[in-house]
Motif scaffolding. Structure first.
Motif, PDB file in Angstrom:
ATOM      1  N   ALA A   1     -75.718  93.220  -7.448  1.00  0.00           N
ATOM      2  CA  ALA A   1     -75.302  92.510  -6.241  1.00  0.00           C
ATOM      3  C   ALA A   1     -76.048  91.187  -6.118  1.00  0.00           C
ATOM      4  CB  ALA A   1     -75.574  93.384  -5.017  1.00  0.00           C
ATOM      5  N   ILE A   2     -75.573  90.375  -5.179  1.00  0.00           N
ATOM      6  CA  ILE A   2     -76.228  89.093  -4.897  1.00  0.00           C
ATOM      7  C   ILE A   2     -77.654  89.346  -4.430  1.00  0.00           C
ATOM      8  CG2 ILE A   2     -76.129  86.992  -3.515  1.00  0.00           C
ATOM      9  CD1 ILE A   2     -73.125  87.492  -3.219  1.00  0.00           C
ATOM     10  N   GLN A   3     -78.599  88.595  -4.975  1.00  0.00           N
ATOM     11  CA  GLN A   3     -80.009  88.790  -4.663  1.00  0.00           C
ATOM     12  C   GLN A   3     -80.335  88.280  -3.250  1.00  0.00           C
ATOM     13  OE1 GLN A   3     -82.238  90.423  -6.754  1.00  0.00           O
ATOM     14  NE2 GLN A   3     -80.317  90.850  -7.832  1.00  0.00           N
ATOM     15  N   LEU A   4     -81.424  88.810  -2.688  1.00  0.00           N
ATOM     16  CA  LEU A   4     -81.946  88.305  -1.424  1.00  0.00           C
ATOM     17  C   LEU A   4     -82.835  87.099  -1.699  1.00  0.00           C
ATOM     18  CD1 LEU A   4     -82.940  91.610   0.405  1.00  0.00           C
ATOM     19  CD2 LEU A   4     -80.699  90.474   0.297  1.00  0.00           C
ATOM     20  N   CYS A   5     -82.782  86.107  -0.813  1.00  0.00           N
ATOM     21  CA  CYS A   5     -83.626  84.916  -0.981  1.00  0.00           C
ATOM     22  C   CYS A   5     -85.092  85.297  -0.784  1.00  0.00           C
ATOM     23  CB  CYS A   5     -83.239  83.841   0.026  1.00  0.00           C
ATOM     24  SG  CYS A   5     -81.569  83.191  -0.200  1.00  0.00           S
ATOM     25  N   LYS A   6     -85.963  84.636  -1.512  1.00  0.00           N
ATOM     26  CA  LYS A   6     -87.402  84.899  -1.409  1.00  0.00           C
ATOM     27  C   LYS A   6     -88.020  83.967  -0.388  1.00  0.00           C
ATOM     28  CE  LYS A   6     -87.773  86.428  -6.210  1.00  0.00           C
ATOM     29  NZ  LYS A   6     -88.385  86.183  -7.532  1.00  0.00           N
ATOM     30  N   GLU A   7     -87.555  84.071   0.843  1.00  0.00           N
ATOM     31  CA  GLU A   7     -88.060  83.190   1.887  1.00  0.00           C
ATOM     32  C   GLU A   7     -88.859  84.011   2.888  1.00  0.00           C
ATOM     33  OE1 GLU A   7     -84.584  81.487   3.563  1.00  0.00           O
ATOM     34  OE2 GLU A   7     -83.930  83.334   4.499  1.00  0.00           O
ATOM     35  N   GLY A   8     -89.908  83.395   3.393  1.00  0.00           N
ATOM     36  CA  GLY A   8     -90.731  84.087   4.370  1.00  0.00           C
ATOM     37  C   GLY A   8     -90.361  83.754   5.794  1.00  0.00           C
ATOM     38  N   ASP A   9     -89.461  82.764   5.960  1.00  0.00           N
ATOM     39  CA  ASP A   9     -89.082  82.367   7.310  1.00  0.00           C
ATOM     40  C   ASP A   9     -87.683  81.778   7.279  1.00  0.00           C
ATOM     41  OD1 ASP A   9     -91.419  79.680   6.892  1.00  0.00           O
ATOM     42  OD2 ASP A   9     -89.330  79.769   6.270  1.00  0.00           O
ATOM     43  N   ASP A  10     -87.331  81.081   8.360  1.00  0.00           N
ATOM     44  CA  ASP A  10     -85.992  80.520   8.474  1.00  0.00           C
ATOM     45  C   ASP A  10     -85.808  79.276   7.610  1.00  0.00           C
ATOM     46  OD1 ASP A  10     -85.163  82.387  10.458  1.00  0.00           O
ATOM     47  OD2 ASP A  10     -86.433  81.328  11.858  1.00  0.00           O
TER      48      ASP A  10
END
Length: 616
Positions: free
Chosen positions: A369-378
Motif C-alpha cells: 500500500a501507499i506509505q505513510l509520510c515520515k512527518e512529525g507535524d503538519d
C-alpha cells in the motif's frame, strides 16, 4: 491628482508646517531617527505578539506628531519640499495581470506535464513598476447582498461570445444583460437547483438537512473547480465557510467571478505542487470534475471528512451516463481503499467517500500500500512538491470532525493541540478580547469616511449612500484570526482571507480549525488572485515583520494596490517608524492616507489609506 477627500483632510489636519519648525523639532527628530535605526531589530517578537490596547479618542493634527516633523525636515533638507515621484499607470494589456501565472513563459522555461499551469514566482521577470488601472467599463460593485447575485460585466474578463459559447449549465446559472451578469442561485447547478443539491449531499451522509452540516463537523469546505460560486454562496448563507479554488484562467475565470460576487476564492492548482494549506484542513472537499490528485485531497481532508465527486454536466444525459461514470471510478477504487476512504453513497452522478477517523486503518492495509509520510507535524506546506505518501497521520490534530466543536470558538483542549505554535489559551482569549474592541474602533473610524467624506467618482453623478461596499477583507498578518472572529461577532457582512506569513509561526491550522478561510503566503511574492478582488486590506505588524526579510517594500505596496479595488481601504497598524515609511510609500502608489495616534502612550500608530478611482 487629489480629490475633495484629500482637500478636506487638509482642513482637518492643517496646512504644511513652515520652515520655522526646523529648530523647534530638532530634538524630536533626533529621537525619531534613533527609533528608525533600530526598527529592523524590533521585528515582532513571536513570544510577545499580544497587541496593546487601543483607544481612539479623536484625530490629532498630523503636524503635532514628531514623525511628520521628521518628514518635513527631510523634505526641506533635500531641496525645499520635493516629494517622492508617484508611480505611473500600466498599459491596458495589464488590466487583468496575475504575476507568477504566465503559462507561455512557463512553457518556454521547459515546464511540462501540468507544471506550466502551476504558480512559478521564481520565473517572474521584474518589469518596470506601475499601477494596474481598471478597465474602461469598470464600475464599483453593488453593495452586498445585491452584489452576490448581480455583477457588472465590465469588471470581469469574459466576453459575450465566450458566454454564449459556454455550456448549457453555465447559461442556466447566468443571465447576461446589457452591462450586468445576473446569477440565479435557485436555477441550475444541479437539476433542481443549488438548495436541492446541497440537501441531497446532506441526506447522502445521513443528515436530515444541509443546515446540519456544522453539527456533523463540516464547517469548512474546499470547492475545487467551483464554476461561478453558486454552491458556495448557498453554503455561506448557512454559515459554512466554502472556499473556491481553481487554476489560473486568462478569461472567464471561476476565481475572478467568485471574488467579484463577494465569495471566498483563490487561484490554486495542485497538478505538481501542494496547496498552501496544512494537512487536515477541511471537513469536506467538493469537486465537480474528475482528475484531481487524490493524495493531495486526502492530505487537506480532516479525519472523518467527506470527498464529494460530482459531474453536473452529465445529468442531462440520463441513465446512459451512469455506466460510463461507474467505469470511470473503477481506476480510483483501489486507491480510495489504500487511502482508507469508504464509499458512503452514490446518487446519479454524485459519489461521496468518507475518510477514516481511525488511524489504525492504515496498518491493516495490503503490504504494498501507499506509505505513510515520515512527518512529525503538519509541515509548512507552502507550494512544496506533491508527495507520494499519506500525510497527517502522526499529527495531534488527528481528531474526527464529528468530535470537534460545532461553533466558531474552540475549547481549551482544542487550543492546546496547537501548543507547539506557542498558542496558550490565556493569550488566545486576550487576543480575541483585543480585536473585539479594535473592530468597534475600525468601523467607527471608517464609517464617517465612507458615508460623508467620499470622493466623487470620475465621470459619475454624485453617488447615493452607502457609497462603499466592504465585503472581501484580507488580514495580511492574521495571527490567531482574531479580527475575523470579532467581525463575525459584530455580524458584519464580510468574510476574511486570513493570511499567515510563511516565515512566522504556522498558526494556520488553528485558524482553519476555527472554521475560517486562510492560506499561507510569502509576502515577498505576489498573492494568487486577480486584480481588484479585495475591498479592504489589514496589516497588523506586517511592516515591522518584513523589515528583516528580503522583501522590497515598494513592490509590496504595488502588489497591495493590484489586488485592492478602486476606492478600497488599507489599515496599517505598526510602530511609528514603520508607519512613516508606509506613508511615504502610500503617496508613491497614489493612496490618500492619514495617520491616527492611538492616544495610549505607545509608539503604535494607525495609517488609514484609500485607493482612488484612477482612470486615464
Amino acid at each position: 491628482m487629489r480629490s475633495s477627500w484629500f482637500n478636506k483632510l487638509s482642513m482637518i489636519f492643517g496646512p504644511k508646517p513652515p520652515p520655522s519648525w526646523l529648530i523647534l523639532s530638532i530634538i524630536s527628530v533626533l529621537a525619531l531617527i534613533s527609533l528608525l535605526s533600530s526598527l529592523s531589530s524590533n521585528a515582532i517578537d513571536s513570544k510577545s505578539r499580544r497587541p496593546v490596547s487601543l483607544i481612539y479618542t479623536n484625530y490629532r493634527r498630523i503636524k503635532e506628531q514628531a514623525a511628520v516633523d521628521y518628514l518635513e525636515l527631510r523634505s526641506l533638507s533635500i531641496g525645499g519640499g520635493t516629494r517622492q515621484k508617484e508611480l505611473g499607470l500600466c498599459g491596458k494589456e495589464r488590466e487583468n495581470f496575475v504575476p507568477c501565472h504566465n503559462v507561455s513563459a512557463n512553457s518556454l522555461a521547459g515546464l511540462t506535464l501540468g507544471e506550466e499551469f502551476d504558480r512559478h514566482c521564481e520565473l517572474l521577470m521584474r518589469a518596470e513598476r506601475c499601477l494596474i488601472r481598471p478597465p474602461k467599463e469598470y464600475k464599483i460593485p453593488l453593495r452586498w447582498p445585491s452584489g452576490r447575485d448581480v455583477i457588472w460585466s465590465g469588471n470581469v474578463k469574459i466576453t459575450k461570445d465566450q458566454f454564449l459559447s459556454s455550456g448549457s449549465m453555465t447559461k442556466r446559472l447566468m443571465l447576461l444583460e446589457e452591462n450586468q451578469i445576473a446569477f440565479h442561485s435557485e436555477d441550475g447547478l444541479i437539476f433542481d437547483g443549488v438548495k436541492d443539491y446541497s440537501r441531497q449531499l446532506a441526506e447522502m451522509i445521513g443528515l436530515g438537512s444541509d443546515t446540519e452540516f456544522p453539527q456533523a463537523g463540516v464547517r469548512t469546505i474546499l470547492d475545487i473547480n467551483c464554476g461561478f460560486g453558486s454552491f458556495g454562496a448557498h453554503l455561506l448563507s448557512l454559515r459554512i465557510m466554502t472556499v473556491c479554488i481553481a487554476a489560473y484562467e486568462a478569461t472567464g475565470s471561476q476565481v475572478q467571478l467568485s471574488l467579484e460576487r463577494g465569495l471566498p476564492a483563490m487561484i490554486g492548482n495542485f497538478i505538481a505542487r501542494q496547496l498552501p494549506y496544512p494537512s487536515l484542513s477541511y471537513g469536506m472537499v467538493h469537486c465537480a470534475q474528475y482528475g484531481m490528485f487524490l493524495l493531495e485531497v486526502n492530505r487537506v481532508l480532516k479525519p472523518g471528512g467527506y470527498f464529494v465527486l460530482t459531474s453536473p454536466t452529465s445529468r442531462s444525459q440520463g441513465s446512459s451516463s451512469r455506466g460510463k461514470m461507474k467505469t470511470r471510478t473503477n481506476p480510483i477504487e483501489e486507491l480510495t481503499q489504500q487511502l482508507c476512504w469508504t464509499l458512503l453513497a452514490q446518487q446519479d452522478e454524485t459519489f461521496i467517500w468518507q475518510k477514516t477517523a481511525n488511524v489504525d486503518c492504515y496498518a491493516s492495509r495490503k503490504q504494498h500500500a501507499i506509505q505513510l509520510c515520515k512527518e512529525g507535524d503538519d509541515g509548512q506546506s507552502y507550494y512544496h512538491p506533491l508527495v507520494p505518501c499519506i500525510s497527517g497521520t502522526s499529527s495531534k490534530r488527528w481528531i474526527a470532525i464529528q468530535n470537534r466543536s460545532s461553533g466558531s470558538e474552540l475549547s481549551s483542549d482544542e487550543i492546546k493541540v496547537h501548543g507547539k505554535y506557542c498558542v496558550e489559551p490565556e493569550e488566545f482569549y486576550e487576543d480575541l478580547q483585543f480585536w473585539r474592541s479594535a473592530v468597534n474602533n475600525y468601523w467607527s473610524l471608517l464609517t464617517p469616511l465612507i458615508f460623508s467624506d467620499h470622493p466623487k467618482r470620475p465621470g459619475d453623478e454624485d453617488p447615493l449612500p452607502p457609497f462603499n461596499m466592504i465585503r472581501n477583507v484580507m488580514d495580511m498578518n492574521a495571527n490567531y484570526g482574531g479580527l475575523n472572529a470579532a467581525l463575525l461577532e459584530k455580524k458584519k457582512s464580510v468574510w476574511v482571507m486570513n493570511v499567515v506569513p510563511a516565515r512566522t509561526f504556522n498558526v494556520l491550522p488553528l485558524i482553519l480549525d476555527r472554521g475560517f478561510a486562510g492560506a499561507m503566503h510569502d509576502w515577498c511574492e505576489p498573492f494568487p488572485t486577480y486584480p481588484r478582488t479585495y475591498d479592504m486590506l489589514h496589516a497588523n505588524g506586517l511592516l515591522s515583520l518584513l523589515t528583516s526579510e528580503r522583501c522590497s517594500m515598494i513592490d509590496l505596496f504595488v502588489e497591495m494596490d493590484r489586488i485592492l479595488r478602486p476606492e478600497g481601504w488599507v489599515i496599517f497598524s505598526d510602530k511609528m517608524g514603520a508607519i512613516e515609511m508606509a506613508r511615504t510609500l502610500a503617496a508613491q502608489v497614489r493612496w490618500e492616507a492619514r495617520v491616527i495616534d492611538l492616544q495610549n502612550g505607545s509608539d503604535q500608530r494607525l495609517l488609514v489609506c484609500q485607493k482612488p478611482f484612477v482612470k486615464k
